[in-house]
Write a protein that holds these residues in place. Sequence first.
Motif, PDB file in Angstrom:
ATOM      1  N   GLY A  34       0.798  -1.222   0.000  1.00  0.00           N
ATOM      2  CA  GLY A  34       0.000   0.000   0.000  1.00  0.00           C
ATOM      3  C   GLY A  34       0.834   1.279   0.000  1.00  0.00           C
ATOM      4  O   GLY A  34       0.299   2.369  -0.163  1.00  0.00           O
ATOM      5  N   LYS A  35       2.144   1.147   0.180  1.00  0.00           N
ATOM      6  CA  LYS A  35       3.050   2.306   0.198  1.00  0.00           C
ATOM      7  C   LYS A  35       3.839   2.366  -1.108  1.00  0.00           C
ATOM      8  O   LYS A  35       3.902   1.400  -1.865  1.00  0.00           O
ATOM      9  N   ASP A  36       4.489   3.517  -1.337  1.00  0.00           N
ATOM     10  CA  ASP A  36       5.256   3.710  -2.568  1.00  0.00           C
ATOM     11  C   ASP A  36       6.461   2.792  -2.683  1.00  0.00           C
ATOM     12  O   ASP A  36       6.966   2.566  -3.782  1.00  0.00           O
ATOM     13  N   ASP A  37       6.938   2.245  -1.549  1.00  0.00           N
ATOM     14  CA  ASP A  37       8.133   1.402  -1.590  1.00  0.00           C
ATOM     15  C   ASP A  37       7.809  -0.075  -1.823  1.00  0.00           C
ATOM     16  O   ASP A  37       8.700  -0.910  -1.850  1.00  0.00           O
ATOM     17  N   TYR A  38       6.531  -0.400  -2.025  1.00  0.00           N
ATOM     18  CA  TYR A  38       6.131  -1.811  -2.152  1.00  0.00           C
ATOM     19  C   TYR A  38       6.257  -2.294  -3.601  1.00  0.00           C
ATOM     20  O   TYR A  38       5.831  -1.630  -4.540  1.00  0.00           O
ATOM     21  N   TYR A  39       6.858  -3.478  -3.735  1.00  0.00           N
ATOM     22  CA  TYR A  39       6.974  -4.126  -5.050  1.00  0.00           C
ATOM     23  C   TYR A  39       6.872  -5.623  -4.837  1.00  0.00           C
ATOM     24  O   TYR A  39       7.411  -6.168  -3.872  1.00  0.00           O
ATOM     25  N   THR A  40       6.154  -6.290  -5.730  1.00  0.00           N
ATOM     26  CA  THR A  40       6.014  -7.738  -5.662  1.00  0.00           C
ATOM     27  C   THR A  40       6.151  -8.328  -7.062  1.00  0.00           C
ATOM     28  O   THR A  40       5.835  -7.667  -8.052  1.00  0.00           O
ATOM     29  N   ASN A  41       6.651  -9.556  -7.105  1.00  0.00           N
ATOM     30  CA  ASN A  41       6.843 -10.236  -8.377  1.00  0.00           C
ATOM     31  C   ASN A  41       6.912 -11.734  -8.106  1.00  0.00           C
ATOM     32  O   ASN A  41       7.503 -12.155  -7.121  1.00  0.00           O
ATOM     33  N   ASN A  42       6.293 -12.523  -8.980  1.00  0.00           N
ATOM     34  CA  ASN A  42       6.340 -13.982  -8.852  1.00  0.00           C
ATOM     35  C   ASN A  42       7.393 -14.555  -9.791  1.00  0.00           C
ATOM     36  O   ASN A  42       7.522 -14.114 -10.936  1.00  0.00           O
TER      37      ASN A  42
END
Length: 113
Positions: A34-42
């Motif tokens: 929910g923040k600007d620093d969040y990143y996810t990848n599978n």
Amino acid sequence: MAIKKTLIEAIPSSTGGKVVSWNLTMKYEQGTEGKDDYYTNNKTVTIQATEAEPDGSTTTNFTAKAEKDWTKKELEDLCPTAQWDDIFASQYDSVITNPPTNPVANNEFAIPS
């Protein structure tokens, strides 16, 4: 912030009651959701128990055994996490830490006389 890695999918393919191939997916996350620093990848990989090499030799990646005999740690250990860690770090850097900047048009620009 630390990278969180979670094995989210493990699909076995069996022959004669023993797993001879795994399709594994690991979710990578960094930052605060929910923040600007969040990143996810599978990241996904298919690992065969054995693979024939071009020179005719055979590489054994794991010993085939029944599905019920596998542990989560054994499945996680099959994943090429060192390679995935490098890829994810690069992606995080290019998307979050140093994202590309888009040029801004100046429609008010006056041509010098």
